[in-house]
Design a protein around this motif. Structure first.
Motif, PDB file in Angstrom:
ATOM      1  N   VAL A  83       0.802  -1.258  -0.139  1.00 14.13           N
ATOM      2  CA  VAL A  83       0.144  -0.186  -0.067  1.00 14.13           C
ATOM      3  C   VAL A  83       1.026   1.418  -0.037  1.00 14.13           C
ATOM      4  N   VAL A  84       1.940   1.353   0.876  1.00 14.75           N
ATOM      5  CA  VAL A  84       2.700   2.396   0.993  1.00 14.75           C
ATOM      6  C   VAL A  84       3.549   2.510  -0.379  1.00 14.75           C
ATOM      7  N   ASP A  85       4.094   1.421  -1.005  1.00 13.20           N
ATOM      8  CA  ASP A  85       4.816   1.924  -2.365  1.00 13.20           C
ATOM      9  C   ASP A  85       3.734   2.127  -3.436  1.00 13.20           C
ATOM     10  N   ALA A  86       2.357   1.597  -3.464  1.00 11.25           N
ATOM     11  CA  ALA A  86       1.611   2.325  -4.359  1.00 11.25           C
ATOM     12  C   ALA A  86       1.249   3.540  -4.269  1.00 11.25           C
ATOM     13  N   VAL A  87       0.898   4.075  -2.991  1.00 11.99           N
ATOM     14  CA  VAL A  87       0.531   5.510  -2.920  1.00 11.99           C
ATOM     15  C   VAL A  87       1.703   6.494  -2.939  1.00 11.99           C
ATOM     16  N   SER A  88       2.734   6.166  -2.766  1.00 14.14           N
ATOM     17  CA  SER A  88       3.997   6.616  -3.072  1.00 14.14           C
ATOM     18  C   SER A  88       4.434   6.833  -4.246  1.00 14.14           C
ATOM     19  N   SER A  89       4.080   5.863  -5.099  1.00 19.87           N
ATOM     20  CA  SER A  89       4.316   5.989  -6.609  1.00 19.87           C
ATOM     21  C   SER A  89       3.436   7.178  -7.236  1.00 19.87           C
ATOM     22  N   GLY A  92       3.907  10.827  -3.930  1.00 15.64           N
ATOM     23  CA  GLY A  92       5.259  11.201  -3.422  1.00 15.64           C
ATOM     24  C   GLY A  92       5.710  10.458  -2.221  1.00 15.64           C
ATOM     25  N   ASN A  93       6.814  10.804  -1.706  1.00 17.36           N
ATOM     26  CA  ASN A  93       7.379   9.853  -0.619  1.00 17.36           C
ATOM     27  C   ASN A  93       7.077  10.448   0.865  1.00 17.36           C
ATOM     28  N   SER A  94       6.312  11.432   1.086  1.00 13.27           N
ATOM     29  CA  SER A  94       6.105  11.862   2.223  1.00 13.27           C
ATOM     30  C   SER A  94       4.458  12.166   2.310  1.00 13.27           C
ATOM     31  N   PHE A  95       3.603  11.134   3.060  1.00 16.77           N
ATOM     32  CA  PHE A  95       2.242  11.449   3.114  1.00 16.77           C
ATOM     33  C   PHE A  95       1.568  11.028   4.379  1.00 16.77           C
ATOM     34  N   GLY A 211     -17.633  -1.301   0.042  1.00 14.29           N
ATOM     35  CA  GLY A 211     -16.316  -1.038  -0.386  1.00 14.29           C
ATOM     36  C   GLY A 211     -15.657  -0.139   0.796  1.00 14.29           C
ATOM     37  N   LEU A 212     -14.464  -0.350   0.813  1.00 16.35           N
ATOM     38  CA  LEU A 212     -13.668   0.337   1.686  1.00 16.35           C
ATOM     39  C   LEU A 212     -12.658   1.405   0.927  1.00 16.35           C
ATOM     40  N   ALA A 213     -12.846   2.696   1.702  1.00 17.25           N
ATOM     41  CA  ALA A 213     -11.951   3.863   1.200  1.00 17.25           C
ATOM     42  C   ALA A 213     -11.092   4.364   2.075  1.00 17.25           C
ATOM     43  N   LEU A 214      -9.750   4.783   1.611  1.00 18.08           N
ATOM     44  CA  LEU A 214      -8.852   5.383   2.567  1.00 18.08           C
ATOM     45  C   LEU A 214      -8.404   6.652   1.711  1.00 18.08           C
ATOM     46  N   HIS A 215      -8.094   7.629   2.414  1.00 12.66           N
ATOM     47  CA  HIS A 215      -7.793   8.802   1.545  1.00 12.66           C
ATOM     48  C   HIS A 215      -6.235   9.399   2.184  1.00 12.66           C
ATOM     49  N   PHE A 216      -5.321   9.244   1.128  1.00 14.42           N
ATOM     50  CA  PHE A 216      -3.717   9.626   1.472  1.00 14.42           C
ATOM     51  C   PHE A 216      -3.686  11.060   1.070  1.00 14.42           C
ATOM     52  N   LEU A 217      -2.932  11.908   1.673  1.00 18.24           N
ATOM     53  CA  LEU A 217      -2.371  13.343   1.355  1.00 18.24           C
ATOM     54  C   LEU A 217      -0.890  13.643   1.476  1.00 18.24           C
ATOM     55  N   PHE A 238       1.221   9.908  10.011  1.00 20.85           N
ATOM     56  CA  PHE A 238       2.269   9.946   9.106  1.00 20.85           C
ATOM     57  C   PHE A 238       2.543   8.552   8.538  1.00 20.85           C
ATOM     58  N   ILE A 239       2.451   8.114   7.358  1.00 26.23           N
ATOM     59  CA  ILE A 239       2.566   6.841   6.946  1.00 26.23           C
ATOM     60  C   ILE A 239       4.034   6.481   6.097  1.00 26.23           C
ATOM     61  N   LEU A 240       4.352   7.744   5.526  1.00 25.36           N
ATOM     62  CA  LEU A 240       5.695   7.710   4.932  1.00 25.36           C
ATOM     63  C   LEU A 240       6.188   9.001   5.020  1.00 25.36           C
ATOM     64  N   GLY A 241       7.682   9.097   5.182  1.00 28.21           N
ATOM     65  CA  GLY A 241       8.420  10.481   5.464  1.00 28.21           C
ATOM     66  C   GLY A 241       9.219  10.689   6.737  1.00 28.21           C
ATOM     67  N   ASP A 242       9.675  11.855   6.752  1.00 33.68           N
ATOM     68  CA  ASP A 242      10.594  11.866   8.044  1.00 33.68           C
ATOM     69  C   ASP A 242       9.853  11.896   9.254  1.00 33.68           C
ATOM     70  N   LYS A 243       8.496  12.271   9.242  1.00 32.00           N
ATOM     71  CA  LYS A 243       7.842  12.178  10.528  1.00 32.00           C
ATOM     72  C   LYS A 243       6.982  10.778  10.779  1.00 32.00           C
ATOM     73  N   ALA A 244       7.371   9.786   9.907  1.00 31.43           N
ATOM     74  CA  ALA A 244       6.598   8.620  10.012  1.00 31.43           C
ATOM     75  C   ALA A 244       6.967   7.629  11.197  1.00 31.43           C
ATOM     76  N   SER A 245       6.467   7.173  11.991  1.00 29.05           N
ATOM     77  CA  SER A 245       6.758   6.449  13.141  1.00 29.05           C
ATOM     78  C   SER A 245       6.136   5.004  13.085  1.00 29.05           C
ATOM     79  N   GLY A 246       5.672   4.620  12.172  1.00 26.30           N
ATOM     80  CA  GLY A 246       5.045   3.227  12.196  1.00 26.30           C
ATOM     81  C   GLY A 246       3.774   3.323  13.025  1.00 26.30           C
ATOM     82  N   GLY A 247       3.246   4.307  13.350  1.00 26.22           N
ATOM     83  CA  GLY A 247       2.138   4.448  13.916  1.00 26.22           C
ATOM     84  C   GLY A 247       2.128   4.669  15.623  1.00 26.22           C
ATOM     85  N   LEU A 248       3.520   4.775  15.869  1.00 24.02           N
ATOM     86  CA  LEU A 248       4.013   5.039  17.261  1.00 24.02           C
ATOM     87  C   LEU A 248       3.510   6.254  17.779  1.00 24.02           C
ATOM     88  N   ASN A 249       3.796   7.095  17.109  1.00 25.02           N
ATOM     89  CA  ASN A 249       3.256   8.614  17.489  1.00 25.02           C
ATOM     90  C   ASN A 249       1.552   8.869  17.691  1.00 25.02           C
TER      91      ASN A 249
END
Length: 271
Positions: A83-89, A92-95, A211-217, A238-249
């Protein structure tokens, strides 16, 4: 994740269809989770009788949002690598994840969600800066009211009004003739940018459809998000990028590598 040709199509048309995204095992787990969420009474009918307030007795549009606080499986989904790879494609690489929601259309009485652009809610300057990820939890066909999109419509900024047949949705006037119905087997995915006009139709079949929908920015546009949409001023995960914590934050624990475990738990526990 996606080829240059696929990315070009998304940027030119405003959407991209991926017919096989989730495995049969993964989609089975999602289907079981949808049933649990439904059985526990989280869905509500957002269809109205034409006044925007009174719940319809004859027509139904079941919705639940958010889902990440109701399902560990769905909470982990945005962090899954594919999912991360698809959305970043696409954006962009921070979302961040703006939100998640699900609709269920019961057979015969399940109505759709009328034509609209998500950016009428979000109001970012670049409609290609965000993408929805619409997942066919069940087989999505024309007869059961699958999602429809209007190619290249992100280039237009349609006027929106309150939808009188919903208790909170909006609607824009476009021609059904311009729309393309997207048929997907369960597990298929439609990506479409925030400016792409889309809708779902009535379920005329004899089976329920979800149907399931997710919105990424892209994180560049966080400051632009419409305050009416984000009244609580929450911090989006934050899912991807400098502020991403894998969900910890955001969730107090690492959830970025738990998708497969959650799938296995559901399959083993409910079969």
């Amino acid at each position: 994740m996606f080829s240059l040709e696929q990315i070009k199509f998304f940027n030119e048309k405003g959407y991209l269809v991926i017919k096989k995204f989730f495995s049969k095992k993964e989609i089975k787990a999602l289907q079981l989770e949808v049933k649990r969420i439904k059985d526990e009474g989280f869905f509500r009918n957002v269809a109205t009788d034409g006044d925007g307030k009174t719940a319809s007795k004859d027509l139904v549009n079941y919705q639940v949002m958010p889902l990440n606080d109701k399902s560990k499986l769905i909470r982990s989904l945005p962090f899954e690598k594919k999912v991360v790879d698809a959305v970043s494609s696409l954006i962009g690489n921070s979302f961040v994840l703006l939100g998640d929601q699900m609709f269920i259309k019961p057979p015969k009485i399940g109505i759709g969600t009328n034509w609209h652009q998500d950016n009428a809610y979000f109001k970012i300057t670049n409609p290609l800066g965000g993408t929805a990820m619409w997942i066919a939890v069940d087989d999505a066909r024309i007869d059961n009211g699958t999602i429809h999109v209007i190619p290249k419509s992100f280039k237009n900024n349609y006027s929106h009004q309150r939808d009188p047949f919903s208790d909170h949705h909006i609607i824009c006037e476009v021609s059904d003739d311009e729309g393309v119905g997207i048929e997907l087997d369960a597990g298929g995915v439609l990506f479409f940018c925030f400016g792409t006009a889309h809708c779902t139709k009535k379920n005329n079949s004899n089976k329920e459809r979800a149907g399931l929908a997710l919105h990424f920015l892209n994180s560049l546009y966080i400051s632009e998000i419409n305050l009416e949409f984000n009244k609580s001023k929450k911090n989006f995960p934050f899912i991807l990028g400098d502020k991403a914590s894998g969900g910890l934050n955001e969730y107090g624990m690492i959830v970025s590598e738990t998708w497969k475990d959650e799938v296995n738990k559901i399959i083993k526990g409910r079969n």
